[in-house]
Design a protein around this motif. Structure first.
Motif, PDB file in Angstrom:
ATOM      1  N   LEU A  64       0.835  -1.214   0.000  1.00  0.00           N
ATOM      2  CA  LEU A  64       0.000   0.000   0.000  1.00  0.00           C
ATOM      3  C   LEU A  64       0.864   1.256   0.000  1.00  0.00           C
ATOM      4  CD1 LEU A  64      -2.799  -1.083   2.495  1.00  0.00           C
ATOM      5  CD2 LEU A  64      -2.975  -0.884   0.000  1.00  0.00           C
ATOM      6  N   THR A  82       0.961   4.204  -2.858  1.00  0.00           N
ATOM      7  CA  THR A  82       0.833   5.645  -2.604  1.00  0.00           C
ATOM      8  C   THR A  82       2.012   6.406  -3.198  1.00  0.00           C
ATOM      9  OG1 THR A  82       1.866   5.534  -0.397  1.00  0.00           O
ATOM     10  CG2 THR A  82      -0.547   5.373  -0.487  1.00  0.00           C
ATOM     11  N   ILE A 105      -5.223  13.246  -0.933  1.00  0.00           N
ATOM     12  CA  ILE A 105      -5.718  11.905  -0.599  1.00  0.00           C
ATOM     13  C   ILE A 105      -4.538  10.987  -0.321  1.00  0.00           C
ATOM     14  CG2 ILE A 105      -6.958   9.886  -1.488  1.00  0.00           C
ATOM     15  CD1 ILE A 105      -8.623  11.940  -3.194  1.00  0.00           C
ATOM     16  N   ILE A 106      -3.536  11.072  -1.191  1.00  0.00           N
ATOM     17  CA  ILE A 106      -2.344  10.233  -1.047  1.00  0.00           C
ATOM     18  C   ILE A 106      -1.622  10.537   0.262  1.00  0.00           C
ATOM     19  CG2 ILE A 106      -0.031   9.827  -2.004  1.00  0.00           C
ATOM     20  CD1 ILE A 106      -1.444  10.172  -4.809  1.00  0.00           C
ATOM     21  N   MET A 147      -3.441   9.056   3.138  1.00  0.00           N
ATOM     22  CA  MET A 147      -3.218   7.603   3.213  1.00  0.00           C
ATOM     23  C   MET A 147      -1.846   7.291   3.792  1.00  0.00           C
ATOM     24  SD  MET A 147      -4.969   6.537  -0.432  1.00  0.00           S
ATOM     25  CE  MET A 147      -4.229   4.923  -0.441  1.00  0.00           C
ATOM     26  N   GLU A 148      -0.841   8.060   3.380  1.00  0.00           N
ATOM     27  CA  GLU A 148       0.515   7.851   3.908  1.00  0.00           C
ATOM     28  C   GLU A 148       0.572   8.089   5.415  1.00  0.00           C
ATOM     29  OE1 GLU A 148       3.362   9.264   0.227  1.00  0.00           O
ATOM     30  OE2 GLU A 148       2.657  10.752   1.655  1.00  0.00           O
ATOM     31  N   LEU A 176      -1.497   7.469   7.477  1.00  0.00           N
ATOM     32  CA  LEU A 176      -2.078   6.303   8.142  1.00  0.00           C
ATOM     33  C   LEU A 176      -1.195   5.072   7.945  1.00  0.00           C
ATOM     34  CD1 LEU A 176      -4.473   4.914   9.616  1.00  0.00           C
ATOM     35  CD2 LEU A 176      -5.457   4.543   7.340  1.00  0.00           C
ATOM     36  N   ILE A 177      -0.798   4.816   6.716  1.00  0.00           N
ATOM     37  CA  ILE A 177      -0.068   3.582   6.382  1.00  0.00           C
ATOM     38  C   ILE A 177       1.323   3.539   7.025  1.00  0.00           C
ATOM     39  CG2 ILE A 177       1.013   2.304   4.476  1.00  0.00           C
ATOM     40  CD1 ILE A 177      -1.370   3.351   2.719  1.00  0.00           C
ATOM     41  N   PRO A 226      -3.487  11.766  10.594  1.00  0.00           N
ATOM     42  CA  PRO A 226      -4.496  11.908   9.535  1.00  0.00           C
ATOM     43  C   PRO A 226      -5.621  12.877   9.928  1.00  0.00           C
ATOM     44  CG  PRO A 226      -3.906   9.613   9.779  1.00  0.00           C
ATOM     45  CD  PRO A 226      -3.266  10.355  10.926  1.00  0.00           C
TER      46      PRO A 226
END
Length: 171
Positions: free
Chosen positions: A78, A82, A124-125, A128-129, A131-132, A147
């Motif tokens: 994931l 990203t 958005i990316i 996500m980063e 979080l990931i 986030p």
């Protein structure tokens, strides 16, 4: 922290610093051609957020002694997705990609790449980063807090950016 975590952290920080160099070069290029910076007041909060993200990531993973943490390959996949999205955003905007809101009058808005499908794909990316990456590091508090803080800042940033982009599209 596990060795893979140190390596990943160095790669991510190096990537971000490289992106700041690209952004600064693009800023200079745009301003030399009449580019106008808008919404400067909130920019420092993005810098603070991202610096403290890395500080939080480091301290939380250190406090919870993640020395023996193994790499989660799903989260790594994931993360790589990203990063491909991030590169796609930067490549699609080319000289117009920046971390600041800078408009260049009399230039057509770019609506290719991910911008053909979504108005602000980079945000958005980044969300996500935020979080990931902490989930990969076992930093669950960081994965929740940052986030949310990013979302709060975007509630200020996106309207300012939309207004600036509308002024360009009217020309």
């Amino acid at each position: 922290m596990a060795i893979w975590m140190w390596m990943m952290l160095l790669i991510i920080i190096s990537q971000r610093l490289g992106e700041l160099v690209i952004a600064k070069n693009n800023e200079k290029w745009m301003k030399e051609r009449g580019g106008i910076e808008l919404g400067e007041g909130h920019y420092k909060w993005f810098i603070i957020l991202h610096v403290f993200f890395f500080v939080s990531l480091f301290f939380e993973s250190t406090i919870y002694n993640q020395v023996n943490r193994s790499l989660n390959y799903l989260l790594l996949f994931l993360f790589i997705v990203t990063q491909l999205g991030r590169v796609w955003c930067i490549a699609s905007l080319g000289r117009f990609w920046n971390t600041k809101i800078i408009i260049l009058p009399n230039v057509t808005l770019i609506r290719n790449g991910p911008y053909k499908y979504v108005k602000h794909p980079n945000y958005i990316i980044v969300g996500m980063e935020l979080l990931i990456i902490p989930l990969m590091f076992g930093s669950y508090i960081t994965a929740i807090v940052f986030p949310v803080l990013h979302y709060i800042l975007l509630r200020v940033r996106i309207p300012k950016e939309n207004k600036a982009l509308e002024s360009v599209s009217l020309n």
